[in-house]
Design an enzyme around this catalytic site. Structure first.
Site, PDB file in Angstrom:
ATOM      1  N   LYS B  81       0.848  -1.196   0.000  1.00 17.44           N
ATOM      2  CA  LYS B  81       0.000   0.000   0.000  1.00 17.44           C
ATOM      3  C   LYS B  81       0.887   1.251   0.000  1.00 17.44           C
ATOM      4  CE  LYS B  81      -3.948   1.951   2.560  1.00 17.44           C
ATOM      5  NZ  LYS B  81      -4.834   1.785   3.727  1.00 17.44           N
ATOM      6  N   SER B 156      -9.737   1.810   2.713  1.00 19.79           N
ATOM      7  CA  SER B 156      -8.839   2.549   1.858  1.00 19.79           C
ATOM      8  C   SER B 156      -7.794   1.684   1.148  1.00 19.79           C
ATOM      9  CB  SER B 156      -8.104   3.608   2.686  1.00 19.79           C
ATOM     10  OG  SER B 156      -7.295   2.996   3.657  1.00 19.79           O
ATOM     11  N   SER B 180     -10.035  -0.534   6.957  1.00 17.92           N
ATOM     12  CA  SER B 180      -9.409  -0.318   5.646  1.00 17.92           C
ATOM     13  C   SER B 180      -8.698  -1.520   5.042  1.00 17.92           C
ATOM     14  CB  SER B 180      -8.424   0.849   5.718  1.00 17.92           C
ATOM     15  OG  SER B 180      -9.102   2.062   5.606  1.00 17.92           O
TER      16      SER B 180
END
Lengths: 95, 483
Positions: B81, B156, B180
């Protein structure tokens, strides 16, 4: 709805310049979110007195505030990211 | 070749490498080809590190050739990420303000993966600074759900979930502040685990809400998730909130299918109300029935704190966000309008105004409001009290049961554009996940079926430091589902 004065105060606290459109949206949305989180006030909570202990626990986790040595290479790569510098300092504009 | 290289488990990939059925370079090449084919439509990646990845793969191949013993994760292509620092690579956190930011150091989790010989293939898309539930808040355009391109992948960590679901890597790291990792894992039909707060070092993870943030794993199956999690876990002197618990993560998940009679699983009544879509409810019930057939005891429990978990989260989180994001000020790093500014205030106001996205601004301002003079007691203090009650609620429940099973999300993946104009509607996607961050507990989301093309996720919550246990139960459910 937040008033013009309230939204201006908030942008000042947050150090963010907003466009007219963002201002218009946030004046409406922020009170909506605040009204949603205000549900909390209706809840009958236990542990009314004990909350500062929680903060104390976090404070215990902090390391001593002292300088830790860092390799010149890392210092240079950090400084390189700054928009303005002078020697080994990050430079700022006068206010 | 008979084996499809993009359908392997980590163990199979490892075996293939040491048996010389394929090289680490071929394995990585397969994934880069897959990315080239699929990512034009999905947009899971923000940047690729192909040159470095293939060089690293060739090093692993040399070690194999020299008959050196290699780690289980050596030569395994993983995605990261984009809010986790990887030295000398662009790390944007999905924000314009960090468009040209190059990470000067490795995050602790990255150092650990590199030591294992992992191949880091690229950085994945995300909602700006991990704030959002759809990746639509990325400054670089949204990610699409691989199961239906008109739908969001969740967020996210939507890029990481879509990269795994689209078989563009063998696993990925994400971060989870309110759901997330688990929510996008659920939307994309992959496994996502958020460990106990403190299990994994946050050093090198861009801070959003520091008391809630935790790095975790997205993978194709429970075994892979356990392997990757065990590699990144552990205390770190660079993160004082990280800990070395008595129970380490076991990379080999024990089969407990025949020990279910000793276990009690709690179903919180409040998580199965009308807010939950019917197909999700039905499929979770089917899983629960199968577990009962295997001898597990099921107990309905009350989680009365659920109704105030989201309000509590939406006070504590923006308060911490407003403090953490003050570092993006146009002075130290990242995009800045320094050259055009007349004075210091202008540098702050205009840099943040120009380069931060709407959701980041909204949450910073909300946090500023909540912490401002006259409102602190009304909001922040009240939320801290609610937090104590939520913790107590879970502590009481875990005296009666060993696990909790809940849905991961109230609905399956929604359409791109559906919720972006209504922040409150977007926030509700985290209804079942935020309590876990507030309490610091570990939880995993598993794919258990579909509604049409769209995956459905089930969440298992365990006691603090009982990641091994939730992985074990997760594996049982995964096996029952595959049989």
């Amino acid at each position: 709805m937040l008033s013009e004065k309230e939204i201006n105060h908030l942008t000042k606290l947050a150090r963010i310049e907003l466009t007219a459109e963002e201002k218009r949206q946030f004046k409406k949305q922020i009170p909506e979110i605040l009204s949603f989180v205000s549900k909390l006030k209706k809840v009958n909570l236990i542990h009314k007195d004990n909350v500062d202990k929680n903060t104390d626990n976090y404070i215990k986790l902090l390391r001593p505030d002292e300088v830790i040595n860092c390799s010149p290479k890392i210092i240079e790569s950090m400084l390189k990211q700054a928009p303005l510098r002078q020697g080994n300092f990050i430079k700022i504009k006068d206010d | 070749m008979s084996i499809s290289l993009d359908q392997l488990t980590i163990k199979q990939a490892h075996q293939g490498l040491i048996d010389k059925q394929f090289s680490a370079e071929e394995l990585s090449e397969t994934y880069f080809q897959k990315i080239e084919q699929r990512d034009v439509q999905i947009h899971a990646f923000l940047s690729l590190q192909k040159k470095e990845a293939l060089a690293q793969a060739r090093l692993i191949d040399q070690q194999i050739k020299q008959r050196k013993e290699i780690n289980l994760l050596a030569g395994i292509p993983l995605a990261i990420k984009d809010n986790i620092l990887v030295k000398h690579t662009y790390t944007t956190a999905g924000s314009q303000i960090l468009k040209n930011f190059v990470a000067p150091v490795d995050a602790t989790v990255i150092r650990k993966l590199k030591e294992q010989g992992v191949i880091l293939i690229g950085k994945t898309n995300m909602d700006e600074f991990a704030m959002g539930s759809s990746t639509e808040n990325s400054a670089y355009g949204p990610t699409h759900n691989p199961h239906d391109l008109t739908r969001v992948p969740g967020g996210s960590s939507g890029g990481s979930a879509a990269a795994v679901a689209g078989r563009m890597c063998l696993g990925a790291l994400g971060s989870d502040t309110g759901g997330s990792i688990r929510q996008p894992a659920s939307f994309c039909g992959v496994v996502g685990i958020k460990p106990t707060y403190g299990r994994v070092s946050r050093y090198g993870l861009m801070a959003m809400a520091s008391s809630l943030d935790q790095i975790g794993v997205l993978a194709n199956n429970v075994d892979d998730a356990a392997i990757i999690l065990s590699a990144i876990a552990g205390a770190d002197k660079l993160d004082n909130t990280s800990q070395q618990p008595t129970f380490a993560i076991n990379p080999k998940v024990k089969d407990i299918t025949h020990q279910l009679t000793n276990l009690t699983i709690g179903l919180p009544k409040e998580c199965f109300s009308d807010q939950l879509s019917k197909p999700i409810k039905q499929q979770i019930n089917q899983v629960v029935e199968q577990l009962v057939k295997q001898g597990a005891k099921i107990k309905e429990v009350n989680l009365s704190s659920l109704e105030y978990a989201l309000p509590c989260y939406y006070i504590i989180m923006p308060a911490e966000v407003s403090a953490n994001l003050s570092r993006y000020d146009g002075i130290r790093y990242g995009n800045s309008i320094m050259e055009k500014a007349k004075n210091l205030s202008e540098v702050y106001f205009r840099t943040r105004g120009q380069y931060l996205g709407s959701e980041a601004k909204r949450r910073i301002m909300l946090g500023a409001y909540i912490l401002s003079a006259g409102y602190y007691d009304e909001y922040y203090r009240q939320a801290q009290q609610a937090l104590q009650s939520i913790k107590q609620d879970f502590a009481n429940i875990f005296k009666q049961v060993d696990y909790l099973i809940t849905p991961t999300t109230p609905t399956t993946a929604f359409r791109l554009g559906d919720k972006i104009a209504d922040p409150l509607a977007m926030y509700l996607s985290d209804l079942y996940t935020v309590s876990v961050n507030l309490t610091g507990l570990p939880a995993i989301s598993l794919p258990i079926g579909n509604e049409g093309k769209l995956p459905i996720g089930l969440q298992i919550i365990g006691r603090h430091w009982e990641e091994n246990q939730i992985l074990q139960l997760g594996r049982v459910i995964e096996k029952l589902n595959n049989d």
